[in-house]
Motif scaffolding. Structure first.
Motif, short mmCIF file in Angstrom:
data_model
loop_
_atom_site.label_atom_id
_atom_site.label_comp_id
_atom_site.label_asym_id
_atom_site.label_seq_id
_atom_site.Cartn_x
_atom_site.Cartn_y
_atom_site.Cartn_z
N ARG A 268 37.86 41.99 38.33
CA ARG A 268 37.23 41.68 37.05
C ARG A 268 36.39 42.83 36.54
NH1 ARG A 268 34.98 35.43 37.40
NH2 ARG A 268 36.91 34.45 38.11
N ARG A 269 35.86 43.63 37.46
CA ARG A 269 35.02 44.76 37.05
C ARG A 269 35.82 45.83 36.33
NH1 ARG A 269 32.57 45.98 42.87
NH2 ARG A 269 34.78 45.54 43.30
N TRP A 270 37.15 45.79 36.46
CA TRP A 270 38.00 46.74 35.76
C TRP A 270 38.20 46.36 34.28
CZ3 TRP A 270 42.61 46.86 39.75
CH2 TRP A 270 42.14 47.36 40.97
N ALA A 271 37.68 45.21 33.88
CA ALA A 271 37.85 44.70 32.51
C ALA A 271 39.32 44.68 32.10
CB ALA A 271 37.04 45.52 31.52
N PRO A 272 40.20 44.04 32.91
CA PRO A 272 41.63 44.03 32.56
C PRO A 272 41.90 43.17 31.32
CG PRO A 272 41.22 42.57 34.42
CD PRO A 272 39.92 43.29 34.14
#
Length: 309
Positions: free
Chosen positions: A160-164
């Motif tokens: 989620r931290r990758w902002a997919p």
């Protein structure tokens, strides 16, 4: 997920997508100059569109089409849904669901949900899917489930931290007679200030073709025009091969995309203005619906047959 729990293919994908070295920050003056050059040429083409027909919409498919055989671009067969092209759409929708799926993943269930949601829209492939019998649906499910399994085996789980973001729409400019548009399968990361962090990914269920890279460069150009910050990398991810084919975004790459886009838009505008289409024989002549009445296409196919006989 810990690195130790990744498959070798997932580790390889993560390695080519991950940033190495210092943060990527483009020279602001170079980006501003590229944007100004593109905008000036684009506005000239927009004025010609407005004077001719009032509206022109360009996406990656139309761009590739008009840069190929213009006769086929204007007079080729209308698009029709079939099992082969529907597999790509259903597979993409399934992967879209996967990125936000919570709990245990059963590929067959994901594909069923994707089909149901596409039918619910009542547009695009939806009506075609709704008219299929059970046997035809079974033929469709098989390769779609295969694509989902391959994605799970070869693409690392999306943190989620990758902002997919899936199916991310790009459009430039916001309005006007001439519009560039695209829809990106998967975007990872987001721009922070002037730092380029985004990776644009196109998912492919078949083989690799030269225009795939051109499509990704087109997306990179649109992202640059839209936000003023280029993505740091683009990549085609080929499910059958289980690997990503990446390219770092550079000013030279963006300028190449700019020239290709303006060339394609220019040709499209000329055709709208009445210029006769140019026939450009190519590999796709093999399945072109116009080939029986096209001397250039037949000569090209005969040359290919002699070359590889």
């Amino acid at each position: 997920m810990e690195a130790a729990s990744l498959t070798p293919a997932q580790e390889a994908t993560l390695a080519v997508l991950r940033r190495d070295g210092d943060p990527v920050v483009f020279d602001r003056d170079l980006i501003d100059a590229l944007t100004a050059d593109f905008t000036e040429a684009f506005e000239h083409l927009s004025s010609r569109v407005e004077a001719t027909c009032g509206d022109l919409f360009i996406n990656k498919t139309r761009l590739t089409s008009v840069l190929g055989c213009e006769e086929h671009h204007l007079n080729g067969a209308q698009f029709e849904w079939n099992t082969r092209n529907a597999v790509g759409t259903v597979s993409h929708r399934s992967v879209e669901l996967l990125t936000n799926w919570r709990g245990e993943i059963a590929p067959a269930d994901v594909v069923e949900e994707a089909i149901a949601r596409l039918i619910e829209t009542g547009t695009g492939v939806g009506p075609w899917l709704a008219g299929l019998g059970e046997a035809d649906l079974a033929d469709l499910r098989g390769p779609c489930i295969d694509a989902v399994v391959k994605f799970l085996e070869t693409f690392p789980p999306l943190d989620r931290r990758w902002a997919p973001v899936v199916e991310s729409s790009l459009r430039w400019p916001a309005n006007g007679p001439l519009t560039l548009s695209g829809k990106v399968d998967l975007v990872i990361g987001r721009a922070v200030g002037s730092e380029s962090r985004k990776v644009i990914i196109d998912l492919k269920t078949g083989g690799a073709y030269p225009n795939h890279l051109d499509d990704l460069r087109f997306y990179a150009l649109l992202e640059t025009l839209r936000t003023g910050v280029p993505p740091r990398k683009v990549a085609g991810f080929y499910l059958d091969a289980g690997r990503a084919v990446p390219e770092d975004v550079t000013i030279d790459m963006l300028r190449s995309a700019m020239h290709r886009t303006l060339e394609g838009v220019g040709r499209a505008v000329e055709l709208l203005e009445g210029r006769p289409p140019v026939k450009r024989p190519q590999t796709s002549c093999r399945w072109c619906p116009l080939r029986d009445d096209c001397e250039e296409g037949q000569a090209h196919l005969a040359e290919l047959a002699d070359r590889y006989d």
